[in-house]
Design a protein around this motif. Structure first.
Motif, PDB file in Angstrom:
ATOM      1  N   MET A 151      36.553  28.224  52.937  1.00 35.03           N
ATOM      2  CA  MET A 151      35.568  29.121  53.541  1.00 35.03           C
ATOM      3  C   MET A 151      35.799  30.564  53.082  1.00 35.03           C
ATOM      4  O   MET A 151      34.850  31.291  52.787  1.00 35.03           O
ATOM      5  CB  MET A 151      35.635  29.034  55.068  1.00 35.03           C
ATOM      6  CG  MET A 151      35.133  27.721  55.641  1.00 35.03           C
ATOM      7  SD  MET A 151      35.417  27.593  57.425  1.00 35.03           S
ATOM      8  CE  MET A 151      34.275  28.814  58.054  1.00 35.03           C
ATOM      9  N   ARG A 152      37.064  30.931  53.017  1.00 38.17           N
ATOM     10  CA  ARG A 152      37.369  32.302  52.593  1.00 38.17           C
ATOM     11  C   ARG A 152      36.939  32.522  51.153  1.00 38.17           C
ATOM     12  O   ARG A 152      36.386  33.562  50.804  1.00 38.17           O
ATOM     13  CB  ARG A 152      38.857  32.593  52.769  1.00 38.17           C
ATOM     14  CG  ARG A 152      39.214  34.040  52.494  1.00 38.17           C
ATOM     15  CD  ARG A 152      40.592  34.413  52.985  1.00 38.17           C
ATOM     16  NE  ARG A 152      40.724  34.239  54.420  1.00 38.17           N
ATOM     17  CZ  ARG A 152      41.754  34.676  55.143  1.00 38.17           C
ATOM     18  NH1 ARG A 152      42.747  35.315  54.553  1.00 38.17           N
ATOM     19  NH2 ARG A 152      41.810  34.493  56.437  1.00 38.17           N
ATOM     20  N   ARG A 153      37.164  31.537  50.297  1.00 41.59           N
ATOM     21  CA  ARG A 153      36.751  31.668  48.898  1.00 41.59           C
ATOM     22  C   ARG A 153      35.231  31.714  48.766  1.00 41.59           C
ATOM     23  O   ARG A 153      34.704  32.438  47.907  1.00 41.59           O
ATOM     24  CB  ARG A 153      37.333  30.524  48.067  1.00 41.59           C
ATOM     25  CG  ARG A 153      38.842  30.667  47.841  1.00 41.59           C
ATOM     26  CD  ARG A 153      39.420  29.485  47.079  1.00 41.59           C
ATOM     27  NE  ARG A 153      40.870  29.600  46.943  1.00 41.59           N
ATOM     28  CZ  ARG A 153      41.506  29.912  45.816  1.00 41.59           C
ATOM     29  NH1 ARG A 153      40.814  30.120  44.710  1.00 41.59           N
ATOM     30  NH2 ARG A 153      42.818  30.008  45.781  1.00 41.59           N
ATOM     31  N   VAL A 154      34.520  30.967  49.586  1.00 41.21           N
ATOM     32  CA  VAL A 154      33.056  31.024  49.566  1.00 41.21           C
ATOM     33  C   VAL A 154      32.587  32.423  49.957  1.00 41.21           C
ATOM     34  O   VAL A 154      31.680  32.993  49.327  1.00 41.21           O
ATOM     35  CB  VAL A 154      32.455  29.964  50.517  1.00 41.21           C
ATOM     36  CG1 VAL A 154      30.958  30.202  50.719  1.00 41.21           C
ATOM     37  CG2 VAL A 154      32.682  28.562  49.956  1.00 41.21           C
ATOM     38  N   ALA A 155      33.206  33.000  50.987  1.00 42.23           N
ATOM     39  CA  ALA A 155      32.831  34.356  51.407  1.00 42.23           C
ATOM     40  C   ALA A 155      33.093  35.362  50.290  1.00 42.23           C
ATOM     41  O   ALA A 155      32.295  36.284  50.057  1.00 42.23           O
ATOM     42  CB  ALA A 155      33.600  34.738  52.671  1.00 42.23           C
ATOM     43  N   ILE A 156      34.197  35.200  49.593  1.00 44.23           N
ATOM     44  CA  ILE A 156      34.525  36.088  48.472  1.00 44.23           C
ATOM     45  C   ILE A 156      33.519  35.893  47.340  1.00 44.23           C
ATOM     46  O   ILE A 156      33.079  36.858  46.700  1.00 44.23           O
ATOM     47  CB  ILE A 156      35.964  35.837  48.000  1.00 44.23           C
ATOM     48  CG1 ILE A 156      36.944  36.287  49.093  1.00 44.23           C
ATOM     49  CG2 ILE A 156      36.257  36.568  46.690  1.00 44.23           C
ATOM     50  CD1 ILE A 156      38.347  35.766  48.908  1.00 44.23           C
ATOM     51  N   ALA A 157      33.128  34.644  47.088  1.00 49.03           N
ATOM     52  CA  ALA A 157      32.112  34.370  46.069  1.00 49.03           C
ATOM     53  C   ALA A 157      30.810  35.088  46.402  1.00 49.03           C
ATOM     54  O   ALA A 157      30.109  35.580  45.503  1.00 49.03           O
ATOM     55  CB  ALA A 157      31.878  32.864  45.945  1.00 49.03           C
ATOM     56  N   GLY A 158      30.478  35.167  47.695  1.00 52.96           N
ATOM     57  CA  GLY A 158      29.275  35.881  48.103  1.00 52.96           C
ATOM     58  C   GLY A 158      29.333  37.364  47.775  1.00 52.96           C
ATOM     59  O   GLY A 158      28.320  37.967  47.391  1.00 52.96           O
ATOM     60  N   VAL A 159      30.519  37.961  47.902  1.00 56.31           N
ATOM     61  CA  VAL A 159      30.687  39.370  47.533  1.00 56.31           C
ATOM     62  C   VAL A 159      30.580  39.523  46.011  1.00 56.31           C
ATOM     63  O   VAL A 159      29.907  40.425  45.508  1.00 56.31           O
ATOM     64  CB  VAL A 159      32.038  39.912  48.047  1.00 56.31           C
ATOM     65  CG1 VAL A 159      32.278  41.326  47.534  1.00 56.31           C
ATOM     66  CG2 VAL A 159      32.072  39.882  49.566  1.00 56.31           C
TER      67      VAL A 159
END
Length: 287
Positions: A151-159
């Motif tokens: 989930m954290r990596r997905v959020a970072i991908a969004g940035v």
């Protein structure tokens, strides 16, 4: 992209009985292409300064220059949308900001909000998911069905989907185990080089400062207490202790060795530096 603060002050709730001075006379530059660590004890002003990096907050006094854009107290909020595309902030526990029904839609939300077509945004989402080390099969999954690390990596991908020139990391490894923290920090280091980013890391982890940063800003009581390279900052353990800051683990161990009679030309910050210093001393002792 460089960010320059000139005589910046910031007051919460100015002109009221609850006015609180959070920043005072900030004069500092975050160089283009640098990996800058922003450190200081709780309440030192780090979070307030961080929110000036993409004009989430505007200075009460002074100016913040982000690239070629100058932010003053009078700058209109409606003119700041484009700027926020260039400075991406990964807040602490970014997974809490996920909200779409699929991973693909969540990553694509930012680009679409800035005018990208749905097709282009979804392609960007797939590219960014790969960039943060996740499989394409997750694109159609709900982000809430993933592990915490995913989930954290997905959020970072969004940035990253916004193609920022500056990446601001606010305690990005909070809550991760040591292996997860290492993997996350190595990912950011790789992204910095591959995408030629300016990185700003807000952290309490002095090991991460020693291992990754090339520039350090120390804050205390809303002011800049010191700036320099990690090697310069960590050479004065007493000064750090007075400002409620610790040392990298390797540096603290080297201090213990010094108490036993081993001397160093300068305190090592990393395991490699310590090993080289000890090898040099042992080599000299055997000649």
């Amino acid at each position: 992209m460089a960010i320059d603060f000139k005589q910046v002050g910031f007051t919460y709730q100015p002109g009221t009985p609850f006015a609180t001075q959070a920043l005072t006379d900030i004069n500092v530059t975050i160089p283009d292409g640098s990996y800058t660590a922003l450190i200081g004890h709780t309440g030192s002003g780090k979070s307030t300064l961080l929110q000036h990096l993409n004009a989430l907050l505007k200075p009460t006094t002074g100016t913040v220059t982000i690239g070629d854009r100058v932010i003053t107290p009078e700058t209109s909020n409606k003119d700041l949308k484009a700027l926020r595309q260039h400075v991406g902030i990964v807040f602490q526990f970014p997974e809490s900001q996920l909200f779409e029904e699929t991973v693909a839609k969540d990553i694509a939300f930012g680009p679409q909000n800035f005018g990208a077509s749905e097709a282009d945004a979804l392609k960007t989402a797939a590219d960014m998911l790969a960039l943060v080390g996740l499989d394409a099969e997750l694109l159609d999954r709900s982000p809430f069905d993933l592990s915490g690390g995913q989930m954290r990596r997905v959020a970072i991908a969004g940035v990253l989907a916004m193609a920022p020139q500056v990446l601001v990391l606010d305690e990005p490894t909070a809550g991760l185990d040591p292996q997860g923290r290492l993997e996350m920090m190595e990912m950011f280091a790789k992204l910095r080089h591959e995408r030629e980013l300016t990185v700003v890391l807000v952290t309490h982890q002095m090991d991460d400062v020693a291992n990754y940063a090339d520039h350090v800003i120390v804050m205390d009581q809303g002011k800049i207490a010191k700036t320099g390279t990690p090697q310069e900052i960590f050479q004065d353990p007493q000064w750090l202790a007075e400002h409620h800051l610790g040392l990298p683990k390797t540096t603290a161990f080297a201090q213990q060795l010094m108490a036993k009679g081993i001397q160093f030309d300068q305190l090592p910050l990393t395991e490699d530096q310590l090993a080289q210093a000890l090898a040099h001393q042992l080599g000299g002792a055997t000649q």
